[in-house]
Design an enzyme around this catalytic site. Structure first.
Site, PDB file in Angstrom:
ATOM      1  N   SER A  52       5.399  -3.139  -2.048  1.00  0.00           N
ATOM      2  CA  SER A  52       6.474  -2.136  -2.017  1.00  0.00           C
ATOM      3  C   SER A  52       7.291  -2.157  -3.306  1.00  0.00           C
ATOM      4  O   SER A  52       7.399  -3.183  -3.973  1.00  0.00           O
ATOM      5  CB  SER A  52       7.414  -2.396  -0.841  1.00  0.00           C
ATOM      6  OG  SER A  52       6.710  -2.443   0.362  1.00  0.00           O
TER       7      SER A  52
HETATM    8  N1  SAM Z   1       6.171  -5.505   2.051  1.00  0.00           N
HETATM    9  C1  SAM Z   1       4.838  -5.560   1.556  1.00  0.00           C
HETATM   10  C2  SAM Z   1       4.808  -6.044   0.138  1.00  0.00           C
HETATM   11  O1  SAM Z   1       5.841  -5.978  -0.523  1.00  0.00           O
HETATM   12  O2  SAM Z   1       3.732  -6.419  -0.314  1.00  0.00           O
HETATM   13  C3  SAM Z   1       4.245  -4.193   1.577  1.00  0.00           C
HETATM   14  C4  SAM Z   1       3.187  -4.038   2.472  1.00  0.00           C
HETATM   15  S1  SAM Z   1       2.249  -2.561   2.455  1.00  0.00           S
HETATM   16  C5  SAM Z   1       3.297  -1.267   1.953  1.00  0.00           C
HETATM   17  C6  SAM Z   1       2.080  -2.357   4.195  1.00  0.00           C
HETATM   18  C7  SAM Z   1       1.209  -3.367   4.877  1.00  0.00           C
HETATM   19  O3  SAM Z   1       1.231  -3.106   6.272  1.00  0.00           O
HETATM   20  C8  SAM Z   1      -0.244  -3.318   4.459  1.00  0.00           C
HETATM   21  O4  SAM Z   1      -0.655  -4.568   4.004  1.00  0.00           O
HETATM   22  C9  SAM Z   1      -0.978  -2.908   5.735  1.00  0.00           C
HETATM   23  O5  SAM Z   1      -2.249  -3.504   5.867  1.00  0.00           O
HETATM   24  C10 SAM Z   1      -0.032  -3.420   6.796  1.00  0.00           C
HETATM   25  N2  SAM Z   1      -0.173  -2.787   8.108  1.00  0.00           N
HETATM   26  C11 SAM Z   1      -0.434  -1.490   8.410  1.00  0.00           C
HETATM   27  N3  SAM Z   1      -0.488  -1.324   9.736  1.00  0.00           N
HETATM   28  C12 SAM Z   1      -0.259  -2.550  10.301  1.00  0.00           C
HETATM   29  C13 SAM Z   1      -0.203  -3.023  11.627  1.00  0.00           C
HETATM   30  N4  SAM Z   1      -0.377  -2.226  12.683  1.00  0.00           N
HETATM   31  N5  SAM Z   1       0.049  -4.337  11.824  1.00  0.00           N
HETATM   32  C14 SAM Z   1       0.224  -5.181  10.780  1.00  0.00           C
HETATM   33  N6  SAM Z   1       0.175  -4.784   9.496  1.00  0.00           N
HETATM   34  C15 SAM Z   1      -0.057  -3.480   9.260  1.00  0.00           C
END
Ligand code: SAM
Length: 221
Positions: A70
């Site tokens: 992010s």
């Molecule tokens: N805060 C994180 C960072 O700074 O790296 C950003 C993460 S990214 C924008 C969103 C993450 O949510 C991804 O790695 C994705 O695989 C995960 N994700 C999506 N749906 C999900 C779910 N149902 N349960 C767990 N993780 C999920």
């Protein structure tokens, strides 16, 4: 990761980190604790080596498997919103991704539970958080749309991928007075929402437009 990589980045990172923190503060981040924790958190270890020189730009970056780390502004804003009413003991994060938001949270709250649905991302994040020496984090490969009921109730829940609506399972896993900060909307258009659990339901506040990857179901190994 080589030590030369650490050293090389280290030579320039304090200046570039300071510049990032100044920018976050200009963009309206007020919580000094959040700004100081982000100044001290090495974002370059949460991205691939090829992108490390861009780690202190205020931008989201790819982390592989179609996911992103992010934007620092969004990490700061969500953390600030979560902590608005004072210190939190236990927080659930849905969507570990690179682990960067997890690292920021873990330095500001008692304990962080973080769930991720993509196994290689979770493993990488686990290694980086260990490298930082953070010990108050529990991580799990799981579909976070259903929350993580075994450690509920939480003082706060932060979701870093966007569902179409507010997942009620997450609201249920908050204590009364606890807050949920998440993006809500379609793949193209989302808003950042703050939900506070009340005795008989929840209050909701819509804050600003954001762009996140979608919250998906199931687990990917
Ligand atoms: N805060 C994180 C960072 O700074 O790296 C950003 C993460 S990214 C924008 C969103 C993450 O949510 C991804 O790695 C994705 O695989 C995960 N994700 C999506 N749906 C999900 C779910 N149902 N349960 C767990 N993780 C999920």
């Amino acid at each position: 990761m080589s030590s030369a990589h650490h050293r090389g980045i280290g030579m320039t990172s304090m200046r570039t980190r300071n510049r990032l923190i100044d920018r976050l503060s200009e963009e309206g981040i007020k919580n000094q604790g959040v700004l100081e924790v982000m100044r001290g958190t090495p974002r370059h270890i949460f991205v691939e080596e090829a992108l490390a020189s861009r780690a202190y730009e205020d931008t989201a970056l790819p982390i592989g498997l179609g996911q992103t780390i992010s934007q620092p502004y969004i990490v700061a804003r969500m953390t600030e919103l979560l902590l608005e009413d004072g210190p939190l003991k236990n927080v659930l994060e849905v969507g570990t991704g690179s682990g960067y938001q997890t690292a920021v949270l873990a330095q500001m709250v008692g304990r962080v539970y973080s769930v991720e649905r993509i196994e290689p991302l979770l493993q990488q994040a686990r290694g980086r958080l260990r490298e930082m020496g953070l010990k108050n984090i529990r991580m799990k490969l799981s579909d976070g749309g259903m929350g993580l009921p075994e450690y509920a109730p939480y003082d706060g829940i932060l979701v870093t991928a966007a569902p179409a609506g507010i997942p009620l399972a997450l609201v249920e896993q908050l204590r009364v007075g606890g807050r949920l900060v998440l993006p809500v909307g379609s793949a193209r258009e989302q808003v950042l929402v703050k939900v506070v659990k009340t005795e008989d339901g929840y209050d909701k506040e819509i804050l600003e437009q954001v762009v996140f990857v979608p919250l998906l179901g199931g687990v990917q190994r």
